[in-house]
Design an enzyme around this catalytic site. Structure first.
Site, short mmCIF file in Angstrom:
data_model
loop_
_atom_site.label_atom_id
_atom_site.label_comp_id
_atom_site.label_asym_id
_atom_site.label_seq_id
_atom_site.Cartn_x
_atom_site.Cartn_y
_atom_site.Cartn_z
N SER A 269 0.83 -1.20 0.00
CA SER A 269 0.00 0.00 0.00
C SER A 269 0.87 1.25 0.00
O SER A 269 1.69 1.40 -0.89
CB SER A 269 -0.95 -0.06 1.21
OG SER A 269 -2.07 0.71 0.93
N LYS A 273 4.05 2.01 -2.56
CA LYS A 273 4.42 3.21 -3.34
C LYS A 273 5.89 3.50 -3.01
O LYS A 273 6.70 3.85 -3.88
CB LYS A 273 3.55 4.41 -2.94
CG LYS A 273 2.03 4.16 -3.00
CD LYS A 273 1.23 5.38 -2.56
CE LYS A 273 -0.15 5.10 -1.96
NZ LYS A 273 -1.15 4.49 -2.75
N TRP A 360 -10.16 0.04 -4.87
CA TRP A 360 -9.61 1.38 -4.58
C TRP A 360 -8.21 1.52 -5.21
O TRP A 360 -7.82 2.58 -5.68
CB TRP A 360 -9.56 1.55 -3.07
CG TRP A 360 -9.13 2.88 -2.53
CD1 TRP A 360 -8.05 3.12 -1.71
CD2 TRP A 360 -9.77 4.15 -2.70
NE1 TRP A 360 -8.00 4.45 -1.38
CE2 TRP A 360 -9.05 5.10 -1.98
CE3 TRP A 360 -10.91 4.58 -3.41
CZ2 TRP A 360 -9.39 6.45 -1.93
CZ3 TRP A 360 -11.26 5.92 -3.37
CH2 TRP A 360 -10.50 6.84 -2.64
N HIS A 411 -7.57 -5.77 0.48
CA HIS A 411 -6.34 -5.03 0.67
C HIS A 411 -5.53 -5.61 1.83
O HIS A 411 -6.03 -5.68 2.96
CB HIS A 411 -6.76 -3.58 0.98
CG HIS A 411 -5.68 -2.59 0.95
ND1 HIS A 411 -4.99 -2.28 -0.21
CD2 HIS A 411 -5.14 -1.82 1.93
CE1 HIS A 411 -4.10 -1.35 0.05
NE2 HIS A 411 -4.17 -1.06 1.35
C1 GTR Z 1 -5.43 4.43 1.83
C2 GTR Z 1 -4.87 5.24 0.70
C3 GTR Z 1 -4.15 4.34 -0.25
C4 GTR Z 1 -3.27 3.32 0.43
C5 GTR Z 1 -3.77 2.89 1.79
C6 GTR Z 1 -2.73 2.24 2.71
O1 GTR Z 1 -6.21 5.13 2.67
O2 GTR Z 1 -5.91 5.92 0.07
O3 GTR Z 1 -3.46 5.09 -1.22
O4 GTR Z 1 -1.97 3.71 0.46
O5 GTR Z 1 -4.33 3.90 2.51
O6 GTR Z 1 -1.58 2.65 2.80
O7 GTR Z 1 -3.13 1.30 3.40
#
Ligand code: GTR
Length: 431
Positions: A269, A273, A360, A411
């Site tokens: 996540s 990045k 997402w 996720h």
């Molecule tokens: C979310 C965000 C994502 C992702 C995520 C995370 O809220 O919108 O881009 O990075 O968090 O890091 O779990």
């Protein structure tokens, strides 16, 4: 009789897959027609939720705008790149500069001159004797009371040294990387990784820079940034976390037990990045792993599917440099898109992973980004991703130098994901 024939065919197919690591062409074509698509009910439910919040977020594939991706092998001035040399000396630096200037920001420092490593914990009998545990404090200023980050590391005992090692940029609570192993989480399944003969390390991102917006005063920013007149391309938090991964690598280079030419940087996540940016900035990482990294990570910005540039900049104003705001609802103007970030990993190993319910993060956008790095891998005479069609759920594609899978579930970074990363490493590092 027919059962016998079917069984014989089945055995032949299994043998084919075992030898070649892939399905025969016809079989694959059939499979790929059933490649992953977002569950229609989920799309509908999410779209309804966004409508009720009046947010401009799209989950419907046919509403993805038309877009043209920048060619990773064409310079801004139109020159075509046709050799590894011109990629390395001209186009790669140009793309890197594009991401520094418009997306993540520019790191003002490399390795700090006075930085020291303090191995403050050494336990040769960790994990019931399976591993040696080390904890290292990396003092960025060389002063014991200055800013530092801790790296926790387990090295398998019963394998020849040095060992290839995975480094997780941990963006979740410190309990996820518990050195005592009283708490064990699938997010960082250290025992499982040690059992496969790999070293496993982690650091907590917040030690390098806390994950909140404070006008870039805390963490490493407070240490190295100019206190006033912050340029619009000054590094933001993701770039600082990536810098932290490089400092862990600086330590690995001093540790004889670690094969520092085979280190994978892994992130989930926001951590994903970060791992992608760390791998772009620091070519010492031999493998780059992006787990469900989504917008600003593996997903193509121009698809505007799920989280968008405007949305991420609004929610997390400290992740990207100020210039990135210019592309809020204006993605087509971006001089770079995320397939070029994937291309910066070439010719090294790259793993991109999505999750079925993680719309997402735009699974298809993450896949297409990995596909888009292909021309640069081919320039090196390598195959990037071995398909242009999204594979079905839970069917990793690992034939080329880019691995991709989309897994069942939501996720998260799971043991299944780690297994795919280790399988890919086995394939290339244990030939
Ligand atoms: C979310 C965000 C994502 C992702 C995520 C995370 O809220 O919108 O881009 O990075 O968090 O890091 O779990």
């Amino acid at each position: 009789m027919t059962t016998i024939i079917r069984n014989v065919l089945l055995v032949l197919l299994v043998a084919f897959i075992a030898v070649t690591g892939s399905l025969p062409a016809a079989g694959y074509a059939q499979e790929s027609q059933q490649g992953w698509t977002a569950d229609a009910d989920q799309v509908e439910a999410r779209q309804a939720r966004e409508r009720s919040r009046s947010r401009n977020i799209n989950y419907v594939e046919k509403n993805v705008p038309d877009y043209v991706l920048p060619d990773p092998l064409q310079m801004h001035d139109g020159t075509k790149i046709d050799s590894v040399e011109s990629w390395q000396t001209k186009r790669r630096p140009e793309i890197l500069e594009g991401f520094r200037k418009h997306v993540y920001g520019r790191a003002p420092v490399g390795r700090p001159e006075d930085m020291t490593f303090d191995v403050f914990d050494f336990e040769p009998n960790a994990m019931d004797g399976a591993a040696t545990r080390k904890q290292v404090r990396i003092n960025f200023t060389g002063k014991e009371d200055g800013l530092s980050m801790k790296v926790v590391l387990f090295i398998p005992n019963d394998v020849p040294k040095p060992v290839p090692t995975f480094l997780l940029i941990c963006n979740r609570g410190p309990e996820n990387i518990d050195p005592t192993r009283k708490i064990k989480m699938p997010f960082w399944p250290a025992e499982r990784i040690v059992a496969r003969g790999y070293g496993i390390a982690a650091f907590h991102n917040a030690e390098v820079d806390p994950d909140n917006y404070d006008e870039f005063k805390d963490g490493v920013h407070g240490l190295f940034d100019k206190p006033v007149d912050r340029p619009s391309d000054a590094w933001a938090t993701i770039a600082v976390w990536a810098w932290g991964a490089s400092r862990a690598m600086d330590y690995f280079e001093t540790d004889d037990a670690i094969d520092h030419e085979h280190v994978a940087v892994v992130g989930h996540s926001r951590g994903g990045k970060t791992s992608l940016w760390a791998g772009a900035e620091d070519e010492r990482f031999a493998m780059v792993v992006s787990n469900n990294s989504g917008c600003g990570g593996a997903a193509l910005s121009q698809r505007c599917y799920g989280e968008t540039v405007a949305q991420i900049n609004r929610s997390f104003p400290h992740w990207f440099c100020e210039n990135f705001d210019e592309y809020n609802d204006n993605e087509a103007k971006l001089p770079v898109d995320q397939h070029m970030l994937m291309a910066l990993a070439a010719p090294r190993l790259l793993c991109v992973a999505s999750a079925d319910e993680d719309l997402w993060a735009d699974p298809r956008g993450e896949f297409l980004s990995a596909v888009g790095a292909g021309p640069v891998y081919r320039l090196f005479g390598l195959e990037g991703l071995s398909t242009t069609q999204m594979p079905p759920l839970d069917r990793p594609v690992q034939k080329g130098n880019i691995s991709y899978h989309v897994r069942t579930g939501g996720h998260g970074l799971t043991e299944y994901d780690w297994d795919q990363y280790m399988n890919f490493a086995d394939k290339h590092w244990r030939k």
